[in-house]
Design a protein around this motif. Structure first.
Motif, PDB file in Angstrom:
ATOM      1  N   GLU A 153     -44.152   9.617  90.787  1.00  0.00           N
ATOM      2  CA  GLU A 153     -42.976  10.477  91.023  1.00  0.00           C
ATOM      3  C   GLU A 153     -41.707   9.655  91.229  1.00  0.00           C
ATOM      4  OE1 GLU A 153     -40.798  13.932  91.319  1.00  0.00           O
ATOM      5  OE2 GLU A 153     -42.930  13.746  90.802  1.00  0.00           O
ATOM      6  N   GLU A 154     -41.799   8.610  92.024  1.00  0.00           N
ATOM      7  CA  GLU A 154     -40.606   7.795  92.306  1.00  0.00           C
ATOM      8  C   GLU A 154     -40.110   7.080  91.050  1.00  0.00           C
ATOM      9  OE1 GLU A 154     -39.081   4.194  95.304  1.00  0.00           O
ATOM     10  OE2 GLU A 154     -41.129   4.969  95.444  1.00  0.00           O
ATOM     11  N   SER A 155     -41.031   6.514  90.281  1.00  0.00           N
ATOM     12  CA  SER A 155     -40.647   5.837  89.046  1.00  0.00           C
ATOM     13  C   SER A 155     -40.038   6.815  88.055  1.00  0.00           C
ATOM     14  CB  SER A 155     -41.864   5.148  88.418  1.00  0.00           C
ATOM     15  OG  SER A 155     -42.335   4.116  89.246  1.00  0.00           O
ATOM     16  N   CYS A 156     -40.618   7.990  87.976  1.00  0.00           N
ATOM     17  CA  CYS A 156     -40.100   9.028  87.075  1.00  0.00           C
ATOM     18  C   CYS A 156     -38.663   9.375  87.437  1.00  0.00           C
ATOM     19  CB  CYS A 156     -40.989  10.267  87.142  1.00  0.00           C
ATOM     20  SG  CYS A 156     -40.417  11.624  86.094  1.00  0.00           S
ATOM     21  N   TYR A 157     -38.410   9.569  88.728  1.00  0.00           N
ATOM     22  CA  TYR A 157     -37.055   9.929  89.164  1.00  0.00           C
ATOM     23  C   TYR A 157     -36.069   8.792  88.889  1.00  0.00           C
ATOM     24  CZ  TYR A 157     -33.295  11.934  91.916  1.00  0.00           C
ATOM     25  OH  TYR A 157     -32.086  12.460  92.301  1.00  0.00           O
ATOM     26  N   ASN A 158     -36.486   7.569  89.173  1.00  0.00           N
ATOM     27  CA  ASN A 158     -35.595   6.429  88.983  1.00  0.00           C
ATOM     28  C   ASN A 158     -35.270   6.193  87.513  1.00  0.00           C
ATOM     29  OD1 ASN A 158     -35.469   5.903  91.730  1.00  0.00           O
ATOM     30  ND2 ASN A 158     -37.153   4.431  91.685  1.00  0.00           N
ATOM     31  N   MET A 159     -36.246   6.391  86.641  1.00  0.00           N
ATOM     32  CA  MET A 159     -36.048   6.109  85.224  1.00  0.00           C
ATOM     33  C   MET A 159     -35.443   7.285  84.464  1.00  0.00           C
ATOM     34  SD  MET A 159     -36.807   3.036  84.418  1.00  0.00           S
ATOM     35  CE  MET A 159     -37.628   1.613  85.133  1.00  0.00           C
TER      36      MET A 159
END
Length: 398
Positions: A66-72
């Motif tokens: 989830e965090e990587s998805c939001y950041n990217m």
């Protein structure tokens, strides 16, 4: 390879080794001749570099966290999958032989959010420059079709007072307000011949985009393509009374948008008092509003600030808007619209979002790239009466 032998067959092995070596040298010579005959040197023949990770794998790896998805991709996984489904089912986004629709959407969001160049995308997604550019354009067109549907008021009749108005400390004095209007500058790269007209008062080339938003920080109308030197009032007049008069969400009788002092105080558009402190930041670390006009301006500014915060979230999320690549002016305008459509799609999901949450209630936020100061435009008596009536009502509570 290791060889072992006894003393009894040393001579035989030596003989075989000699014959084997001769055969190997002959084979190498033939291979070298063949390469030279084809115009290829042995030093030029290198194995094709196999990427450690394909573009599709890169996207899936981000989506797995989830965090990587939001950041990217600047949105959560649920919003990403919902957006993908919407674009595929309703707005013509398809897969191609080179790149599936999931990868294309991920690449587009990654390029707009960071921002990243076409060459950087070529490296990460392991596709040719032509494929990256074409698929970026495919998603851009699909999102612009989405924009035609989601950049508009949810309630086009404006019959219901927005809950944020009822919750505001100035209730019920601005009960007929339906949103806010302002311009913002998007830095762009233009040919030298067009630089003078695009140079804004901040000293850089830009497009001056005028937008309308509601109190949910949703954009309900946008007009792009104006050069940075264009005055806010000129854009507003051409939009409301000329080019887009049939599509602009006109305020019903007695309803109005909040505008700053760059706009006239006219029917349907309530401006602050000129020559008085206005922006919330002007009241920080200083005295409270002095006099009724400043009291009105303070209340007006705290409500109209929603457009400043909307621009803030837009540029915080889609950093391609901080400095647009050297695309054509038409493509730059489409990217601005696409970013606003994505902004609305995320907001309409009703899911928590870090960027929206950061600025949702920050009434002190000011968009540093607001529109151009205009020459004086006359006010209208009817809206002056509305403004004076609000002042008198506020005076009773002061």
């Amino acid at each position: 390879m290791a060889f072992t032998s006894s003393e009894s067959n040393d001579s035989e092995m030596a003989s075989n080794s000699s014959e084997s070596s001769g055969w190997m040298y002959e084979a190498a010579a033939i291979a070298a001749y063949a390469m030279l005959d084809c115009g290829i040197s042995s030093s030029e023949k290198k194995p094709r570099k196999v990427p450690e990770e394909s573009g599709y794998q890169f996207v899936q790896r981000q989506l797995s966290n989830e965090e990587s998805c939001y950041n990217m991709f600047r949105m959560g996984r649920l919003v990403f999958y919902s957006l993908h489904e919407e674009l595929v089912n309703n707005y013509g986004l398809t897969s191609s032989d080179e790149m599936c629709s999931i990868e294309a959407l991920g690449m587009f969001l990654w390029m707009c959010g960071a921002p990243q160049s076409v060459r950087q995308a070529k490296h990460i997604f392991s596709h040719s420059l032509e494929t990256v550019s074409r698929r970026f354009n495919d998603v851009l067109e699909a999102v612009n079709l989405l924009a035609a549907k989601n950049i508009k008021p949810i309630d086009e009749t404006f019959a219901v007072v927005h809950p944020k108005i009822r919750e505001h400390r100035s209730w019920p004095h601005f009960r007929n307000c339906i949103g806010a209007i302002d311009g913002t500058h998007i830095e762009v790269i233009v040919p030298p011949s067009k630089q003078p007209v695009h140079m804004n008062r901040h000293g850089y080339c830009s497009q001056n985009a005028m937008a309308v938003c509601d109190f949910d920080m949703r954009f309900t109308f946008v007009v792009v393509g104006w050069p940075g030197s264009a005055h806010d009032t000129r854009i507003w007049r051409d939009t409301v009374f000329n080019k887009y008069k049939n599509t602009f969400p006109q305020p019903p009788v007695e309803k109005y948008y909040l505008v700053d002092s760059d706009y006239p105080n006219r029917n349907g558009y309530l401006a602050p008092y000129k020559g008085q402190r206005y922006h919330i930041t002007e009241f920080q670390n200083a005295s409270q509003p002095i006099g009724l006009k400043e009291l009105f301006n303070h209340a007006h500014s705290s409500l109209r600030n929603v457009i400043e915060r909307s621009f803030g979230v837009l540029k915080m999320k889609w950093r391609i808007l901080l400095k647009m690549p050297s695309y054509s002016m038409e493509k730059q305008a489409k990217i601005i619209i696409a970013c606003m459509a994505l902004h609305n799609f995320i907001r309409d999901s009703n899911l928590s979002d870090n960027d929206f949450d950061t600025l949702a209630s920050d009434e002190t936020y000011v968009d540093g790239d607001s529109g151009t100061t205009t020459s004086y435009v006359g006010d209208e008596e009817d809206m002056e009466d509305v403004r004076d009536a609000i002042v008198q009502a506020l005076a009773g509570e002061y």
